[in-house]
Design a protein around this motif. Structure first.
Motif, PDB file in Angstrom:
ATOM      1  N   GLN A  58      -0.112  -6.275  -5.325  1.00 40.43           N
ATOM      2  CA  GLN A  58      -1.291  -6.286  -4.463  1.00 40.43           C
ATOM      3  C   GLN A  58      -0.883  -5.956  -3.028  1.00 40.43           C
ATOM      4  OE1 GLN A  58      -2.967 -10.202  -3.898  1.00 40.43           O
ATOM      5  NE2 GLN A  58      -4.871  -9.408  -3.065  1.00 40.43           N
ATOM      6  N   LEU A  59       0.137  -6.635  -2.531  1.00 33.46           N
ATOM      7  CA  LEU A  59       0.592  -6.395  -1.160  1.00 33.46           C
ATOM      8  C   LEU A  59       1.112  -4.974  -0.999  1.00 33.46           C
ATOM      9  CD1 LEU A  59       1.173  -7.293   1.716  1.00 33.46           C
ATOM     10  CD2 LEU A  59       3.288  -8.366   0.895  1.00 33.46           C
ATOM     11  N   LEU A  60       1.887  -4.488  -1.952  1.00 31.33           N
ATOM     12  CA  LEU A  60       2.395  -3.115  -1.875  1.00 31.33           C
ATOM     13  C   LEU A  60       1.256  -2.097  -1.848  1.00 31.33           C
ATOM     14  CD1 LEU A  60       5.469  -3.221  -4.283  1.00 31.33           C
ATOM     15  CD2 LEU A  60       5.508  -2.817  -1.806  1.00 31.33           C
ATOM     16  N   THR A  61       0.230  -2.340  -2.642  1.00 31.13           N
ATOM     17  CA  THR A  61      -0.929  -1.447  -2.651  1.00 31.13           C
ATOM     18  C   THR A  61      -1.634  -1.468  -1.302  1.00 31.13           C
ATOM     19  OG1 THR A  61      -1.227  -1.682  -5.028  1.00 31.13           O
ATOM     20  CG2 THR A  61      -3.147  -0.955  -3.767  1.00 31.13           C
ATOM     21  N   TYR A  62      -1.816  -2.656  -0.736  1.00 31.03           N
ATOM     22  CA  TYR A  62      -2.421  -2.768   0.591  1.00 31.03           C
ATOM     23  C   TYR A  62      -1.606  -2.003   1.618  1.00 31.03           C
ATOM     24  CZ  TYR A  62      -5.496  -6.596  -1.005  1.00 31.03           C
ATOM     25  OH  TYR A  62      -6.450  -7.353  -1.647  1.00 31.03           O
ATOM     26  N   MET A  63      -0.287  -2.121   1.533  1.00 30.61           N
ATOM     27  CA  MET A  63       0.601  -1.431   2.472  1.00 30.61           C
ATOM     28  C   MET A  63       0.473   0.088   2.321  1.00 30.61           C
ATOM     29  SD  MET A  63       3.804  -4.072   2.052  1.00 30.61           S
ATOM     30  CE  MET A  63       5.031  -3.028   2.835  1.00 30.61           C
ATOM     31  N   LYS A  64       0.448   0.557   1.096  1.00 35.13           N
ATOM     32  CA  LYS A  64       0.320   2.005   0.857  1.00 35.13           C
ATOM     33  C   LYS A  64      -1.010   2.532   1.379  1.00 35.13           C
ATOM     34  CE  LYS A  64       3.212   1.958  -3.250  1.00 35.13           C
ATOM     35  NZ  LYS A  64       3.214   1.981  -4.711  1.00 35.13           N
ATOM     36  N   ILE A  65      -2.088   1.820   1.086  1.00 29.54           N
ATOM     37  CA  ILE A  65      -3.423   2.267   1.492  1.00 29.54           C
ATOM     38  C   ILE A  65      -3.565   2.295   3.011  1.00 29.54           C
ATOM     39  CG2 ILE A  65      -5.871   1.582   1.514  1.00 29.54           C
ATOM     40  CD1 ILE A  65      -5.457   0.705  -1.438  1.00 29.54           C
ATOM     41  N   THR A  66      -3.005   1.300   3.683  1.00 22.32           N
ATOM     42  CA  THR A  66      -3.160   1.198   5.142  1.00 22.32           C
ATOM     43  C   THR A  66      -2.063   1.932   5.918  1.00 22.32           C
ATOM     44  OG1 THR A  66      -1.913  -0.876   5.234  1.00 22.32           O
ATOM     45  CG2 THR A  66      -4.319  -1.042   4.975  1.00 22.32           C
TER      46      THR A  66
END
Length: 134
Positions: free
Chosen positions: A102-110
């Motif tokens: 979840q955190l990695l996805t948030y980081m990639k998206i932002t």
């Protein structure tokens, strides 16, 4: 010649900032220990960071665009520190790999390269913190 893209090292100021966040989490955890609601830890962490003069935003809405489909409430970041570090706050029995994803996805998206996953329900806070870098 290698096809692997080399990323720039994480700047020292970001590393120092993550140290400040971890220290603030330690203070909150030392004060209360495990067992409270996630929202309480989040508010206390934000307060501790603001007392240190650190810019903090919470519950940030990040809209998503998927092939022309605009999703107004795409994701919600728990905490964004100095516009650089995403902090995902948890109060769970144990950190599951899905939280890291979840955190990695948030980081990639932002486009943010550094994130902290902090589980305040850990008996020892040092065992409840995971630093992630893209």
């Amino acid at each position: 010649m290698s096809n692997v893209l080399k990323k720039d090292p994480i700047p020292d100021e970001i590393n120092k900032l993550t140290g400040q966040i971890v220290d603030a989490a330690f203070i909150v955890h030392t004060t209360f220990g495990p067992g409270l609601l996630e929202s309480i830890y989040e508010e206390c962490l934000i307060h501790e960071l603001k007392l240190r003069g650190i810019k903090v935003q919470s519950q940030i809405n990040v809209p998503l665009d998927f092939k022309g489909l605009y999703i107004e409430r795409g994701l919600i970041l728990d905490v964004l520190v100095e516009g650089q570090v995403i902090v995902e706050v948890k109060s769970v029995k144990e950190l599951h790999p899905v939280y890291e994803q979840q955190l990695l996805t948030y980081m990639k998206i932002t486009g943010k390269r550094v994130g902290l996953l902090i589980n305040f329900n850990a008996p020892l806070i040092k065992n409840g913190i995971k630093r992630m870098v893209l």
